[in-house]
Design an enzyme around this catalytic site. Structure first.
Site, PDB file in Angstrom:
ATOM      1  CE1 TYR A 139       9.642  -2.249   0.244  1.00 47.20           C
ATOM      2  CE2 TYR A 139       8.073  -0.732   1.247  1.00 47.20           C
ATOM      3  CZ  TYR A 139       8.382  -1.991   0.757  1.00 47.20           C
ATOM      4  OH  TYR A 139       7.429  -2.992   0.780  1.00 47.20           O
ATOM      5  CG  ASP A 189      -0.284  -0.038   2.566  1.00 45.76           C
ATOM      6  OD1 ASP A 189       0.953  -0.157   2.633  1.00 45.76           O
ATOM      7  OD2 ASP A 189      -1.010   0.061   3.579  1.00 45.76           O
TER       8      ASP A 189
HETATM    9  P1  NAD Z   1      11.432  -9.678   4.239  1.00 50.93           P
HETATM   10  O1  NAD Z   1      12.432  -8.588   4.197  1.00 50.93           O
HETATM   11  O2  NAD Z   1      11.108 -10.338   5.538  1.00 50.93           O
HETATM   12  O3  NAD Z   1      11.869 -10.846   3.227  1.00 50.93           O
HETATM   13  C1  NAD Z   1      12.414 -10.592   1.959  1.00 50.93           C
HETATM   14  C2  NAD Z   1      13.018 -11.892   1.447  1.00 50.93           C
HETATM   15  O4  NAD Z   1      13.515 -11.633   0.124  1.00 50.93           O
HETATM   16  C3  NAD Z   1      14.182 -12.402   2.278  1.00 50.93           C
HETATM   17  O5  NAD Z   1      14.076 -13.802   2.462  1.00 50.93           O
HETATM   18  C4  NAD Z   1      15.412 -12.082   1.426  1.00 50.93           C
HETATM   19  O6  NAD Z   1      16.500 -12.985   1.618  1.00 50.93           O
HETATM   20  C5  NAD Z   1      14.827 -12.188   0.029  1.00 50.93           C
HETATM   21  N1  NAD Z   1      15.581 -11.409  -0.966  1.00 50.93           N
HETATM   22  C6  NAD Z   1      15.991 -10.124  -0.860  1.00 50.93           C
HETATM   23  N2  NAD Z   1      16.665  -9.766  -1.966  1.00 50.93           N
HETATM   24  C7  NAD Z   1      16.661 -10.833  -2.796  1.00 50.93           C
HETATM   25  C8  NAD Z   1      17.182 -11.079  -4.094  1.00 50.93           C
HETATM   26  N3  NAD Z   1      17.858 -10.127  -4.763  1.00 50.93           N
HETATM   27  N4  NAD Z   1      16.986 -12.296  -4.659  1.00 50.93           N
HETATM   28  C9  NAD Z   1      16.311 -13.266  -3.992  1.00 50.93           C
HETATM   29  N5  NAD Z   1      15.813 -13.094  -2.751  1.00 50.93           N
HETATM   30  C10 NAD Z   1      15.984 -11.885  -2.164  1.00 50.93           C
HETATM   31  O7  NAD Z   1      10.133  -9.075   3.568  1.00 50.93           O
HETATM   32  P2  NAD Z   1       8.583  -9.336   3.881  1.00 50.93           P
HETATM   33  O8  NAD Z   1       8.155  -8.411   4.953  1.00 50.93           O
HETATM   34  O9  NAD Z   1       8.354 -10.782   3.999  1.00 50.93           O
HETATM   35  O10 NAD Z   1       7.947  -8.800   2.514  1.00 50.93           O
HETATM   36  C11 NAD Z   1       7.820  -9.655   1.389  1.00 50.93           C
HETATM   37  C12 NAD Z   1       7.209  -8.871   0.238  1.00 50.93           C
HETATM   38  O11 NAD Z   1       5.938  -8.353   0.631  1.00 50.93           O
HETATM   39  C13 NAD Z   1       8.035  -7.671  -0.192  1.00 50.93           C
HETATM   40  O12 NAD Z   1       7.989  -7.606  -1.591  1.00 50.93           O
HETATM   41  C14 NAD Z   1       7.329  -6.475   0.434  1.00 50.93           C
HETATM   42  O13 NAD Z   1       7.497  -5.335  -0.369  1.00 50.93           O
HETATM   43  C15 NAD Z   1       5.891  -6.947   0.422  1.00 50.93           C
HETATM   44  N6  NAD Z   1       5.020  -6.404   1.487  1.00 50.93           N
HETATM   45  C16 NAD Z   1       5.419  -6.471   2.793  1.00 50.93           C
HETATM   46  C17 NAD Z   1       4.535  -6.018   3.781  1.00 50.93           C
HETATM   47  C18 NAD Z   1       4.905  -6.069   5.243  1.00 50.93           C
HETATM   48  O14 NAD Z   1       4.195  -5.509   6.073  1.00 50.93           O
HETATM   49  N7  NAD Z   1       5.973  -6.744   5.635  1.00 50.93           N
HETATM   50  C19 NAD Z   1       3.283  -5.497   3.427  1.00 50.93           C
HETATM   51  C20 NAD Z   1       2.937  -5.448   2.074  1.00 50.93           C
HETATM   52  C21 NAD Z   1       3.805  -5.911   1.122  1.00 50.93           C
HETATM   53  O1  DAU Z   2       2.446  -0.811   4.516  1.00 49.28           O
HETATM   54  C1  DAU Z   2       3.161  -1.925   4.098  1.00 49.28           C
HETATM   55  C2  DAU Z   2       4.613  -1.783   4.471  1.00 49.28           C
HETATM   56  O2  DAU Z   2       4.695  -1.955   5.883  1.00 49.28           O
HETATM   57  C3  DAU Z   2       5.523  -2.771   3.761  1.00 49.28           C
HETATM   58  O3  DAU Z   2       5.498  -2.487   2.383  1.00 49.28           O
HETATM   59  C4  DAU Z   2       6.965  -2.680   4.293  1.00 49.28           C
HETATM   60  O4  DAU Z   2       7.763  -3.694   3.699  1.00 49.28           O
HETATM   61  C5  DAU Z   2       6.934  -2.879   5.782  1.00 49.28           C
HETATM   62  O5  DAU Z   2       8.237  -2.724   6.316  1.00 49.28           O
HETATM   63  C6  DAU Z   2       5.981  -1.874   6.448  1.00 49.28           C
HETATM   64  O6  DAU Z   2       6.501  -0.527   6.338  1.00 49.28           O
HETATM   65  P1  DAU Z   2       6.405   0.510   7.567  1.00 49.28           P
HETATM   66  O7  DAU Z   2       7.426   1.542   7.366  1.00 49.28           O
HETATM   67  O8  DAU Z   2       5.013   0.947   7.780  1.00 49.28           O
HETATM   68  O9  DAU Z   2       6.803  -0.495   8.778  1.00 49.28           O
HETATM   69  P2  DAU Z   2       7.765  -0.348  10.035  1.00 49.28           P
HETATM   70  O10 DAU Z   2       7.512  -1.537  10.902  1.00 49.28           O
HETATM   71  O11 DAU Z   2       9.159  -0.035   9.666  1.00 49.28           O
HETATM   72  O12 DAU Z   2       7.163   0.930  10.791  1.00 49.28           O
HETATM   73  C7  DAU Z   2       5.815   0.982  11.199  1.00 49.28           C
HETATM   74  C8  DAU Z   2       5.585   2.331  11.844  1.00 49.28           C
HETATM   75  O13 DAU Z   2       6.298   2.393  13.069  1.00 49.28           O
HETATM   76  C9  DAU Z   2       6.078   3.494  11.006  1.00 49.28           C
HETATM   77  O14 DAU Z   2       5.180   4.587  11.158  1.00 49.28           O
HETATM   78  C10 DAU Z   2       7.425   3.845  11.622  1.00 49.28           C
HETATM   79  C11 DAU Z   2       7.239   3.492  13.072  1.00 49.28           C
HETATM   80  N1  DAU Z   2       8.445   3.002  13.793  1.00 49.28           N
HETATM   81  C12 DAU Z   2       9.164   1.979  13.239  1.00 49.28           C
HETATM   82  C13 DAU Z   2      10.298   1.494  13.857  1.00 49.28           C
HETATM   83  C14 DAU Z   2      11.088   0.380  13.241  1.00 49.28           C
HETATM   84  C15 DAU Z   2       8.813   3.551  15.017  1.00 49.28           C
HETATM   85  O15 DAU Z   2       8.142   4.475  15.536  1.00 49.28           O
HETATM   86  N2  DAU Z   2       9.936   3.078  15.627  1.00 49.28           N
HETATM   87  C16 DAU Z   2      10.708   2.082  15.101  1.00 49.28           C
HETATM   88  O16 DAU Z   2      11.752   1.715  15.712  1.00 49.28           O
END
Ligand code: NAD
Ligand code: DAU
Length: 349
Positions: free
Chosen positions: A157, A133
């Site tokens: 990012y 999102d």
């Molecule tokens: P993560 O960082 O936990 O995992 C990423 C994985 O990708 C890792 O296993 C890493 O080793 C692998 N990776 C990184 N670079 C690579 C490369 N060049 N080739 C092959 N593998 C590689 O991420 P996540 O939180 O599990 O997110 C997964 C996907 O979902 C991402 O594309 C992210 O943008 C998307 N996403 C995450 C969230 C969230 O809240 N975490 C929400 C919405 C979308």
């Molecule tokens: O919305 C989806 C996204 O959510 C994904 O695409 C990203 O991969 C995922 O990392 C996440 O992004 P955010 O930036 O929202 O997540 P994060 O956990 O880093 O931070 C959540 C909120 O908390 C953000 O407003 C920043 C704040 N934060 C984060 C950290 C790590 C703090 O206040 N303190 C912290 O130490």
């Protein structure tokens, strides 16, 4: 049926692989993962011997390797592989452009070459791009992100994810390649790397370390339990209309400070009564910090019948308990490099 999952050793990817293997016995999964700091084979320990599962260590930017993987007659691709942490992207944007953009093009190209038949594509193929999102930017107090909201990313990012989305769209517009894009809100649950808000706060509470809250703590994220995201991806993969984007989210908006206080309160009541709100530190804000995210999930609900099953109040307790029961996992991922990362990100904040 062969499914290529990229980035399957990370947080969402490992939960997705576990979900698919437990739901289907006729899907063979190949997990291609570079095993960056965020990728961890411990996340998949319980399924590593499953006959329907194969792991390949490699980079999605490695054209030769990716082409070789496609010689396996892959049917579906779910591309999770990415650099995923906003704070890291602010410090080191290049790797985000490389993996998230170039990696996606490399995969798309290999899929296109392998799947082309005459003027079109072989039957039953699909490329699903797992997006976020964050590509929509930031909301004010009112309104939600719909699939028609213009892309307006702010961090390196989210810009790299938006660029990848546009390339996936281009493969549909230009070649009619069978693709979908999903855009989900913030996930939480087991196996999330403790650089992200929820596991970082749990870990710091358990170690009685200060809890660094950015800015005024009033930024809002829309939280979804990871398994609900996995179910949505499965539905889009099997039933999503080709070429379409689907937003995923469950109307669980919370301020960051609310999340932090919820974690403190659980740990105070159940683990260590000396953990309390005095650990909170309001620190320098994230640069370009998006204020609010909020997903309108109407399309995926109406077209595919998806709904989130886990309420935030239940999901957050389940999540905290998982980290309490898996202290060894947390200790392993926070030793070594993580300490240097933490120092670099938080010591002068
Ligand atoms: P993560 O960082 O936990 O995992 C990423 C994985 O990708 C890792 O296993 C890493 O080793 C692998 N990776 C990184 N670079 C690579 C490369 N060049 N080739 C092959 N593998 C590689 O991420 P996540 O939180 O599990 O997110 C997964 C996907 O979902 C991402 O594309 C992210 O943008 C998307 N996403 C995450 C969230 C969230 O809240 N975490 C929400 C919405 C979308
Ligand atoms: O919305 C989806 C996204 O959510 C994904 O695409 C990203 O991969 C995922 O990392 C996440 O992004 P955010 O930036 O929202 O997540 P994060 O956990 O880093 O931070 C959540 C909120 O908390 C953000 O407003 C920043 C704040 N934060 C984060 C950290 C790590 C703090 O206040 N303190 C912290 O130490």
């Amino acid at each position: 049926m062969k499914l290529l999952v990229t980035g399957g050793a990370g947080f969402i990817g490992s939960n997705f692989i576990r979900y698919i293997l437990s739901k289907y016995n006729d899907i063979k999964i190949i997990n291609l993962d570079k095993l960056t700091y965020a990728g961890n084979l411990e996340n998949l320990k319980d399924i590593e011997d499953n006959p329907n599962y194969t792991f390949i260590k490699g980079d999605i930017c490695d054209k030769e390797l990716v082409e070789e993987v496609f010689s396996e007659d892959i049917d579906y691709v779910v591309n999770f592989a990415a650099e995923s942490h906003v704070d890291r992207s602010i410090v080191e944007p290049e790797i985000f452009a490389k993996t998230n953009i170039l990696g996606t093009v490399t995969l798309l190209n290999a899929a296109r070459n392998a799947w082309t038949l005459g003027d079109g594509f072989k039957e039953g193929k699909k490329f699903l791009q797992v997006s976020t999102d964050e590509v929509y930017g930031s909301l004010g107090k009112e309104g939600y992100f719909t699939e028609k909201t213009p892309l307006d990313p702010h961090s390196p990012y989210s810009s790299s994810k938006a660029a990848a989305d546009l390339i996936v769209k281009a493969y549909f517009d230009t070649y009619k390649m069978p693709v979908n894009i999903t855009r989900c809100s913030n996930n939480y649950g087991p196996y999330q790397f403790p650089e992200k808000l929820i596991p970082l706060m749990i870990n710091n509470c358990l170690n009685k370390k200060p809890l660094p809250v950015y800015g005024d703590g009033m930024n809002i994220r829309d939280w979804l339990y990871v398994e609900d995201h996995c179910k949505a991806i499965d539905l889009v993969l099997h039933n999503g209309k080709i070429g379409e984007v689907y937003n995923i989210g469950g109307h669980n908006e919370r301020t960051n400070i609310h999340i932090v206080k919820t974690i403190i309160s659980y740990i105070h009541d159940n683990v260590d009564s000396s953990v309390d709100e005095s650990l909170i530190r309001f620190v320098e804000d994230r640069k370009g910090h998006d204020r609010r995210y909020g997903i309108d999930p109407t399309k995926i609900k109406e077209e595919l019948g998806w709904y989130p099953e886990t309420k935030f109040e239940d999901g957050i307790i389940k999540t905290i308990k998982w980290y309490l029961e898996n202290r060894e996992w947390m200790e392993n991922v926070t030793s070594g490099e993580y300490q240097k990362y933490y120092e670099r990100m938080y010591s002068n904040r």
